[in-house]
Scaffold this active site. Structure first.
Site, short mmCIF file in Angstrom:
data_model
loop_
_atom_site.label_atom_id
_atom_site.label_comp_id
_atom_site.label_asym_id
_atom_site.label_seq_id
_atom_site.Cartn_x
_atom_site.Cartn_y
_atom_site.Cartn_z
N TYR B 58 -4.61 7.12 -1.35
CA TYR B 58 -4.63 5.66 -1.27
C TYR B 58 -4.27 5.00 -2.60
O TYR B 58 -4.03 3.80 -2.65
CB TYR B 58 -6.01 5.14 -0.80
CG TYR B 58 -6.48 5.66 0.53
CD1 TYR B 58 -5.62 6.34 1.39
CD2 TYR B 58 -7.81 5.49 0.93
CE1 TYR B 58 -6.07 6.83 2.62
CE2 TYR B 58 -8.25 5.97 2.16
CZ TYR B 58 -7.38 6.65 2.99
OH TYR B 58 -7.83 7.13 4.19
N LEU B 195 -10.76 0.49 15.14
CA LEU B 195 -10.29 -0.77 15.73
C LEU B 195 -8.78 -0.76 15.91
O LEU B 195 -8.25 -1.14 16.95
CB LEU B 195 -10.69 -1.96 14.83
CG LEU B 195 -12.18 -2.06 14.51
CD1 LEU B 195 -12.44 -3.28 13.62
CD2 LEU B 195 -13.00 -2.15 15.79
N SER B 235 -12.02 -4.01 6.40
CA SER B 235 -11.60 -5.42 6.47
C SER B 235 -11.59 -5.97 5.06
O SER B 235 -12.41 -5.59 4.23
CB SER B 235 -12.55 -6.26 7.34
OG SER B 235 -12.12 -7.61 7.26
N ARG B 240 -15.80 -10.69 8.42
CA ARG B 240 -15.49 -9.57 9.32
C ARG B 240 -16.29 -8.32 8.93
O ARG B 240 -16.74 -7.57 9.79
CB ARG B 240 -14.01 -9.26 9.28
CG ARG B 240 -13.16 -10.39 9.85
CD ARG B 240 -11.70 -10.08 9.69
NE ARG B 240 -10.87 -11.09 10.30
CZ ARG B 240 -9.54 -11.03 10.34
NH1 ARG B 240 -8.91 -10.00 9.78
NH2 ARG B 240 -8.85 -11.99 10.91
N ASN B 244 -18.70 -6.50 11.48
CA ASN B 244 -18.55 -5.08 11.83
C ASN B 244 -19.85 -4.32 11.58
O ASN B 244 -20.26 -3.49 12.38
CB ASN B 244 -17.40 -4.45 11.03
CG ASN B 244 -16.05 -5.04 11.40
OD1 ASN B 244 -15.91 -5.67 12.45
ND2 ASN B 244 -15.06 -4.87 10.54
N1 LIG Z 1 -8.54 10.33 7.27
C1 LIG Z 1 -7.45 9.70 7.60
O1 LIG Z 1 -6.39 10.31 7.84
C2 LIG Z 1 -7.47 8.20 7.71
C3 LIG Z 1 -6.41 7.54 8.34
C4 LIG Z 1 -6.48 6.14 8.46
C5 LIG Z 1 -7.56 5.46 7.94
N2 LIG Z 1 -8.57 6.13 7.30
C6 LIG Z 1 -9.73 5.42 6.74
O2 LIG Z 1 -10.34 4.66 7.77
C7 LIG Z 1 -10.40 3.30 7.38
C8 LIG Z 1 -10.30 2.39 8.58
O3 LIG Z 1 -9.11 2.62 9.32
P1 LIG Z 1 -7.95 1.53 9.43
O4 LIG Z 1 -8.00 0.64 8.24
O5 LIG Z 1 -6.74 2.29 9.74
O6 LIG Z 1 -8.30 0.74 10.76
P2 LIG Z 1 -9.53 -0.16 11.28
O7 LIG Z 1 -10.63 -0.18 10.28
O8 LIG Z 1 -9.82 0.29 12.64
O9 LIG Z 1 -8.86 -1.58 11.39
C9 LIG Z 1 -8.53 -2.31 10.26
C10 LIG Z 1 -7.77 -3.55 10.71
O10 LIG Z 1 -8.59 -4.33 11.56
C11 LIG Z 1 -8.77 -5.63 11.00
N3 LIG Z 1 -10.18 -5.99 11.22
C12 LIG Z 1 -11.28 -5.30 10.83
N4 LIG Z 1 -12.40 -5.90 11.25
C13 LIG Z 1 -12.02 -7.02 11.93
C14 LIG Z 1 -12.72 -8.06 12.58
N5 LIG Z 1 -14.05 -8.06 12.65
N6 LIG Z 1 -11.99 -9.05 13.15
C15 LIG Z 1 -10.63 -9.04 13.10
N7 LIG Z 1 -9.92 -8.09 12.50
C16 LIG Z 1 -10.60 -7.08 11.90
C17 LIG Z 1 -8.44 -5.49 9.54
O11 LIG Z 1 -7.88 -6.69 9.05
P3 LIG Z 1 -8.45 -7.46 7.74
O12 LIG Z 1 -8.56 -6.47 6.64
O13 LIG Z 1 -7.40 -8.50 7.51
O14 LIG Z 1 -9.76 -8.05 8.13
C18 LIG Z 1 -7.39 -4.40 9.57
O15 LIG Z 1 -6.13 -4.95 9.88
C19 LIG Z 1 -9.25 3.14 6.39
O16 LIG Z 1 -9.40 2.01 5.60
C20 LIG Z 1 -9.37 4.45 5.64
O17 LIG Z 1 -10.42 4.36 4.68
C21 LIG Z 1 -8.54 7.50 7.20
#
Ligand SMILES: NC(=O)c1ccc[n+]([C@@H]2O[C@H](COP(=O)([O-])OP(=O)(O)OC[C@H]3O[C@@H](n4cnc5c(N)ncnc54)[C@H](OP(=O)(O)O)[C@@H]3O)[C@@H](O)[C@H]2O)c1
Lengths: 341, 273
Positions: B58, B195, B235, B240, B244
């Site tokens: 990252y 999400l 987020s 948010r 969450n």
């Molecule tokens: N191990 C792996 O291979 C791997 C892969 C992917 C991710 N990850 C980890 O998992 C974490 C989470 O996954 P992710 O970031 O892919 O997806 P996520 O957490 O499922 O979704 C994040 C997205 O949802 C939005 N969001 C979050 N809460 C919200 C709410 N209450 N209302 C409206 N929109 C909301 C965020 O926007 P805003 O930020 O604009 O609020 C962002 O665009 C990553 O940050 C990373 O640390 C690990």
């Protein structure tokens, strides 16, 4: 049929006009795809572009020789010295060109134009290189034996799009005419099945675009512990690439980088090239006899390759910015053979 | 006798990750970098998150480290997860040292192999991970994006199961066989992108959300927690983040859970082997 259009040079070419003036040239005739795109933008169909020291840009389409002559005529250049790229069709110019225009090859001048950035430009290159790093990750993290390489391109496409990059690729060699929707060129797979194998190193070159700026990175990975031949090629490529980067110090000649690479890779079938990255593509290699001196603000594409006899090759690439401290890699992808096991 | 009200952090359930207590709701940091990442992590801590999820990939470990240095929350109350990318096979200790330096920590709570290197189990790396754990540089070691077969291969070669397997996991990915396989091996299943990977407009989610007066996002997070699946959610916005985190307080009925389980698009053919 040859058509020509003339207009005033955009501010982006101010520096070039200054360089022309300093070198005693009245104009610069650009015939390479990168050079032409740099002067007139990516959509140009001109095959020859003339930039004069007093601020006129004339582009002409059609057969390159005739277009070159038409551009000279359109810009009103009838005498004096005009700098040219190397691949100029001089024979045809003889027929069409004004008699007392002296055309002189000036590849360093063109290279400097494509390598030296305005202070606002390096961050754009860093962002584009960052996008290349996203593509690197999208490949590296998913490699597995038996993988279909088309899946791999799909991963790069998705990741790069999500990171804000443009779909569509620039032509990394500037040969012109190439277009497609791939963001990555993959080599090393089994050509009969399009699948990755345990023994052949996978080489992949990334060429995403971000707001018209080209990212530049390439990596090589093998899906097993490398054996002697491959390990040696990997070690040599890593050491020679590091030597090249270390030699790119402000004040040193850029070709010192080539010399350092050659020394470190002595005894191996190895190649390297430095390219100027402005102009939306990565075409123009620094000539081995160039006298250009490295200076802060230059952004270069660095590309190296060492053959592993019977096993393919190890190929690496980076986008580097020359700063007062030396060459700073901007994609930050590993400049070594990656072994995955 | 005085009583202290439970904070948002106290309300987050925990799991036993090979002897280490791990919060089941974590704050994801990808793709934030620099000051944005530092600010977001500090905000997440003040909102009640105690687990922060980063990775060498990252390129934000230094920014996360700045938040760790600046927060009032004691390090012992925090849980720091980071991950080694697969291209670091053979350079595990160097990678860990770089993570520790960037994060400004003397130990990491959970260190994951981010992806199976070249699709292999990564036994060489796993041995180094276990060694780092035994030396106290990391408290727990785990993997990410691993199949059951790859996890079994690690165990076969080293006798050590990962404490955690972080995979993309939302209702669409729901696979009770995979979840059960993790449980049987004592591996905490951890969801990334809960999400982002979900069709939040699905009528089933909308219906459950409406009946609870919550959002479909809250429902997805609560559904994971119901299954004792850890969630890592990102987020950049405080409201948010709080929302969450509050999903930990939402209890779904067995019928709700069954309906959401039914959103799985995993077929027998594409189960993680
Ligand atoms: N191990 C792996 O291979 C791997 C892969 C992917 C991710 N990850 C980890 O998992 C974490 C989470 O996954 P992710 O970031 O892919 O997806 P996520 O957490 O499922 O979704 C994040 C997205 O949802 C939005 N969001 C979050 N809460 C919200 C709410 N209450 N209302 C409206 N929109 C909301 C965020 O926007 P805003 O930020 O604009 O609020 C962002 O665009 C990553 O940050 C990373 O640390 C690990």
């Amino acid at each position: 049929m040859t058509t020509a259009a003339t207009h005033h040079a955009p501010a982006a070419l101010d520096r070039l006009r200054g360089q022309l003036d300093k070198a005693g040239f009245g104009a610069l005739l650009l015939t390479s795809p990168t050079g032409r795109r740099h002067a007139l933008g990516p959509a140009t169909d001109a095959t020859a572009v003339l930039v004069t020291a007093d601020g006129t840009v004339a582009g002409a389409a059609g057969h390159p020789g005739a277009a070159a002559a038409a551009a000279l005529r359109a810009a009103g250049v009838t005498d004096g010295a005009v700098a040219t790229e190397d691949e100029l069709p001089c024979d045809l110019l003889g027929q069409h060109g004004p008699a007392d225009v002296r055309l002189r090859p000036a590849p360093d001048l063109v290279f400097a134009e494509l390598a030296c950035c305005e202070p606002t430009e390096p961050p754009a290159f860093a962002a584009a290189a960052g996008l290349a790093a996203v593509g690197y990750t999208a490949v590296m993290d998913h490699l597995r034996i038996g993988m279909d390489v088309r899946e791999l391109s799909g991963n790069v496409d998705r990741s790069v799009r999500r990171a804000g990059g443009l779909l569509g690729w620039y032509d990394p060699y500037g040969a012109g005419g190439a277009a497609g929707s791939d963001l990555v060129t993959v080599r090393g797979h089994d050509p009969s099945t399009a699948r990755l194998t345990e023994a052949s190193p996978v080489r992949y070159v990334l060429h995403p675009l971000l707001d018209g700026t080209a990212g530049y990175a390439a990596a090589t990975a093998v899906l097993s512990k490398a054996d002697g031949t491959l390990r040696t090629a990997g070690d040599v490529c890593a050491a020679a690439t590091a030597a090249l980067l270390a030699a790119l110090r402000p004040g040193a000649r850029l070709t010192d980088g080539y010399a350092a690479f050659a020394r470190a890779a002595a005894g191996h079938a190895a190649t390297c090239r430095l390219v100027g990255l402005r102009g939306g593509g990565a075409s123009l290699p620094l000539r081995p006899d160039s006298a250009l001196v490295a200076e802060p603000g230059m952004v270069l594409g660095v590309r190296t390759e060492v053959l592993a006899p019977g096993r393919g090759a190890v190929e690496l690439a980076e986008t580097v910015e020359l700063t007062a401290g030396g060459a700073e890699p901007r994609a930050g992808t590993p400049l070594r053979l990656v072994e995955l096991y | 006798m005085g009583t202290t009200r439970p904070t948002a952090a106290d309300r987050v359930p925990t799991a036993d990750a090979a002897g280490v207590t791990m919060p089941l709701v974590g704050f994801g940091t990808h793709p934030m970098r620099g000051e944005q990442a530092t600010e977001a992590v500090l905000t997440a801590f003040s909102a009640g998150y105690r687990l922060v999820d980063t990775a060498t990939r990252y390129r934000n470990e230094t920014a996360v480290g700045a938040a760790l240095a600046a927060t009032d929350v004691p390090r012992s109350d925090l849980f720091v997860t980071t991950k080694m990318p697969p291209d670091q096979v053979g350079r595990e200790r160097l990678t860990l040292e770089q993570s520790l330096t960037a994060l400004g920590c003397d130990h990491i709570d959970l260190w994951l192999i981010h992806w199976p290197p070249g699709g292999h189990p990564g036994v060489t790396s796993w041995r180094e991970f276990v060694r780092a754990r035994d030396e106290g540089l990391v408290r727990a070691v785990g993997v990410s994006n691993y199949s059951v077969a790859l996890i079994d291969a690690l165990h076969r070669e080293t006798g050590v199961y990962p404490a955690v397997n972080q995979v993309q996991w939302g209702p669409g990915d729901h696979d009770p066989h995979f979840a059960e396989a993790m449980r049987e091996r004592g591996v905490v299943l951890s969801a990334h992108s809960p999400l982002r990977s979900t069709d939040l407009d699905h009528p089933v989610l909308l219906d459950v959300a409406r009946r609870h007066g919550r959002s479909p996002r809250d429902v997805v997070l609560a559904w994971n927690l119901h299954h004792r699946v850890a969630v890592t959610v990102k987020s950049a916005h405080r409201d948010r983040m709080e929302r969450n985190l509050s999903a930990a307080g939402l209890t779904l009925s067995p019928a709700d859970v069954e309906a959401i389980d039914g959103l799985s698009t995993v077929t027998r053919a594409d189960r993680r082997p």
